[in-house]
Design a protein around this motif. Structure first.
Motif, PDB file in Angstrom:
ATOM      1  N   GLY A   1      -0.195   4.793  -7.437  1.00 57.69           N
ATOM      2  CA  GLY A   1      -0.628   3.881  -6.389  1.00 57.69           C
ATOM      3  C   GLY A   1       0.315   3.856  -5.203  1.00 57.69           C
ATOM      4  O   GLY A   1       0.369   2.877  -4.465  1.00 57.69           O
ATOM      5  N   THR A   2       1.048   4.947  -4.989  1.00 57.29           N
ATOM      6  CA  THR A   2       1.998   4.995  -3.871  1.00 57.29           C
ATOM      7  C   THR A   2       1.460   5.785  -2.679  1.00 57.29           C
ATOM      8  O   THR A   2       2.196   6.060  -1.730  1.00 57.29           O
ATOM      9  N   VAL A   3       0.192   6.151  -2.751  1.00 56.86           N
ATOM     10  CA  VAL A   3      -0.517   6.755  -1.628  1.00 56.86           C
ATOM     11  C   VAL A   3      -1.936   6.203  -1.664  1.00 56.86           C
ATOM     12  O   VAL A   3      -2.490   5.963  -2.743  1.00 56.86           O
ATOM     13  N   ILE A   4      -2.500   5.937  -0.504  1.00 54.16           N
ATOM     14  CA  ILE A   4      -3.868   5.424  -0.442  1.00 54.16           C
ATOM     15  C   ILE A   4      -4.808   6.610  -0.563  1.00 54.16           C
ATOM     16  O   ILE A   4      -4.743   7.552   0.235  1.00 54.16           O
ATOM     17  N   ALA A   5      -5.633   6.580  -1.606  1.00 61.49           N
ATOM     18  CA  ALA A   5      -6.516   7.706  -1.908  1.00 61.49           C
ATOM     19  C   ALA A   5      -7.875   7.189  -2.343  1.00 61.49           C
ATOM     20  O   ALA A   5      -7.964   6.208  -3.085  1.00 61.49           O
TER      21      ALA A   5
ATOM     22  N   LEU B   1      -0.145  -3.926   0.426  1.00 59.36           N
ATOM     23  CA  LEU B   1      -1.495  -4.468   0.577  1.00 59.36           C
ATOM     24  C   LEU B   1      -2.480  -3.730  -0.320  1.00 59.36           C
ATOM     25  O   LEU B   1      -3.323  -4.344  -0.990  1.00 59.36           O
ATOM     26  N   TRP B   2      -2.394  -2.390  -0.323  1.00 56.10           N
ATOM     27  CA  TRP B   2      -3.274  -1.545  -1.130  1.00 56.10           C
ATOM     28  C   TRP B   2      -3.195  -1.941  -2.601  1.00 56.10           C
ATOM     29  O   TRP B   2      -4.221  -2.138  -3.259  1.00 56.10           O
ATOM     30  N   GLN B   3      -1.988  -2.046  -3.134  1.00 55.50           N
ATOM     31  CA  GLN B   3      -1.822  -2.364  -4.550  1.00 55.50           C
ATOM     32  C   GLN B   3      -2.355  -3.757  -4.876  1.00 55.50           C
ATOM     33  O   GLN B   3      -2.961  -3.960  -5.930  1.00 55.50           O
ATOM     34  N   THR B   4      -2.182  -4.690  -3.965  1.00 54.44           N
ATOM     35  CA  THR B   4      -2.718  -6.048  -4.161  1.00 54.44           C
ATOM     36  C   THR B   4      -4.242  -6.018  -4.224  1.00 54.44           C
ATOM     37  O   THR B   4      -4.855  -6.608  -5.131  1.00 54.44           O
ATOM     38  N   LEU B   5      -4.850  -5.320  -3.283  1.00 54.38           N
ATOM     39  CA  LEU B   5      -6.309  -5.235  -3.241  1.00 54.38           C
ATOM     40  C   LEU B   5      -6.866  -4.457  -4.436  1.00 54.38           C
ATOM     41  O   LEU B   5      -7.915  -4.817  -4.993  1.00 54.38           O
TER      42      LEU B   5
END
Length: 177
Positions: free
Chosen positions: A89-93, A122-126
């Motif tokens: 989860g360290t890149v938005i994919a 934010l990505w990881q939260t969502l």
């Protein structure tokens, strides 16, 4: 300042590429590099084009994107390393439904070719509450709580992550309900 059109961006890119290709060939001639080194021009062109963001219907909502080949070349890492970043989860994919290919929105990357850490927060939260496409659309949608900016604009303009994070947490909670 007005956003450049695709035609203007293409022209700029072609001008820059032309200069760099000419410089590479000039240096090769000066160093006595044999012409055979550049025999496979199709492969060279394909490699260069692979580093360009891909185009897809999702470009209008979330893009543009790099595909995995383009990202591996741009980052200079293996597919396995990209896959590891996706799993962590360290890149938005996001995965395309039609062919299962992974795509990576270009807006997440800094000028240093890293992923903006606040966007990952934010990505990881969502992602705790929704699928990748929903999360990516959220990041690129205007938010009244951010002065009608997108979360991406808010973060990349240097505003505090806490404001956007509170909105992301609230929406993630609502999605879970």
């Amino acid at each position: 300042m007005e956003t450049p059109t695709l035609v203007e961006q293409e022209r700029k890119l072609m001008d820059l590429l032309t200069r760099r290709v000419h410089a590479t060939f000039r240096d090769a001639r000066a160093a006595g590099v044999p012409a055979e080194v550049f025999d496979d021009v199709e492969s060279i062109a394909a490699s260069m084009a692979a580093a360009l963001p891909t185009t897809h219907v999702y470009d209008l909502l979330v893009g543009p994107f790099y595909d995995t080949s383009g990202l591996t070349r741009w980052w200079g890492i293996s597919r396995q390393a990209v896959n590891k970043a996706v799993a962590a989860g360290t890149v938005i994919a996001c995965r395309l439904a039609d062919d299962g290919q992974w795509v990576y929105p270009t807006w997440q990357f800094t000028d240093e070719r890293t992923v903006h850490p606040h966007l990952i927060t934010l990505w990881q939260t969502l992602r705790e509450a929704a699928d990748p496409w929903t999360c990516a659309v959220w990041l690129r949608s205007r938010q009244p709580g951010l002065g009608d900016r997108t979360a991406v604009e808010w973060i990349t303009d240097g505003h505090p992550v806490d404001t956007a994070l509170a909105l992301a947490r609230a929406d993630a909670e609502r999605w879970r309900a």
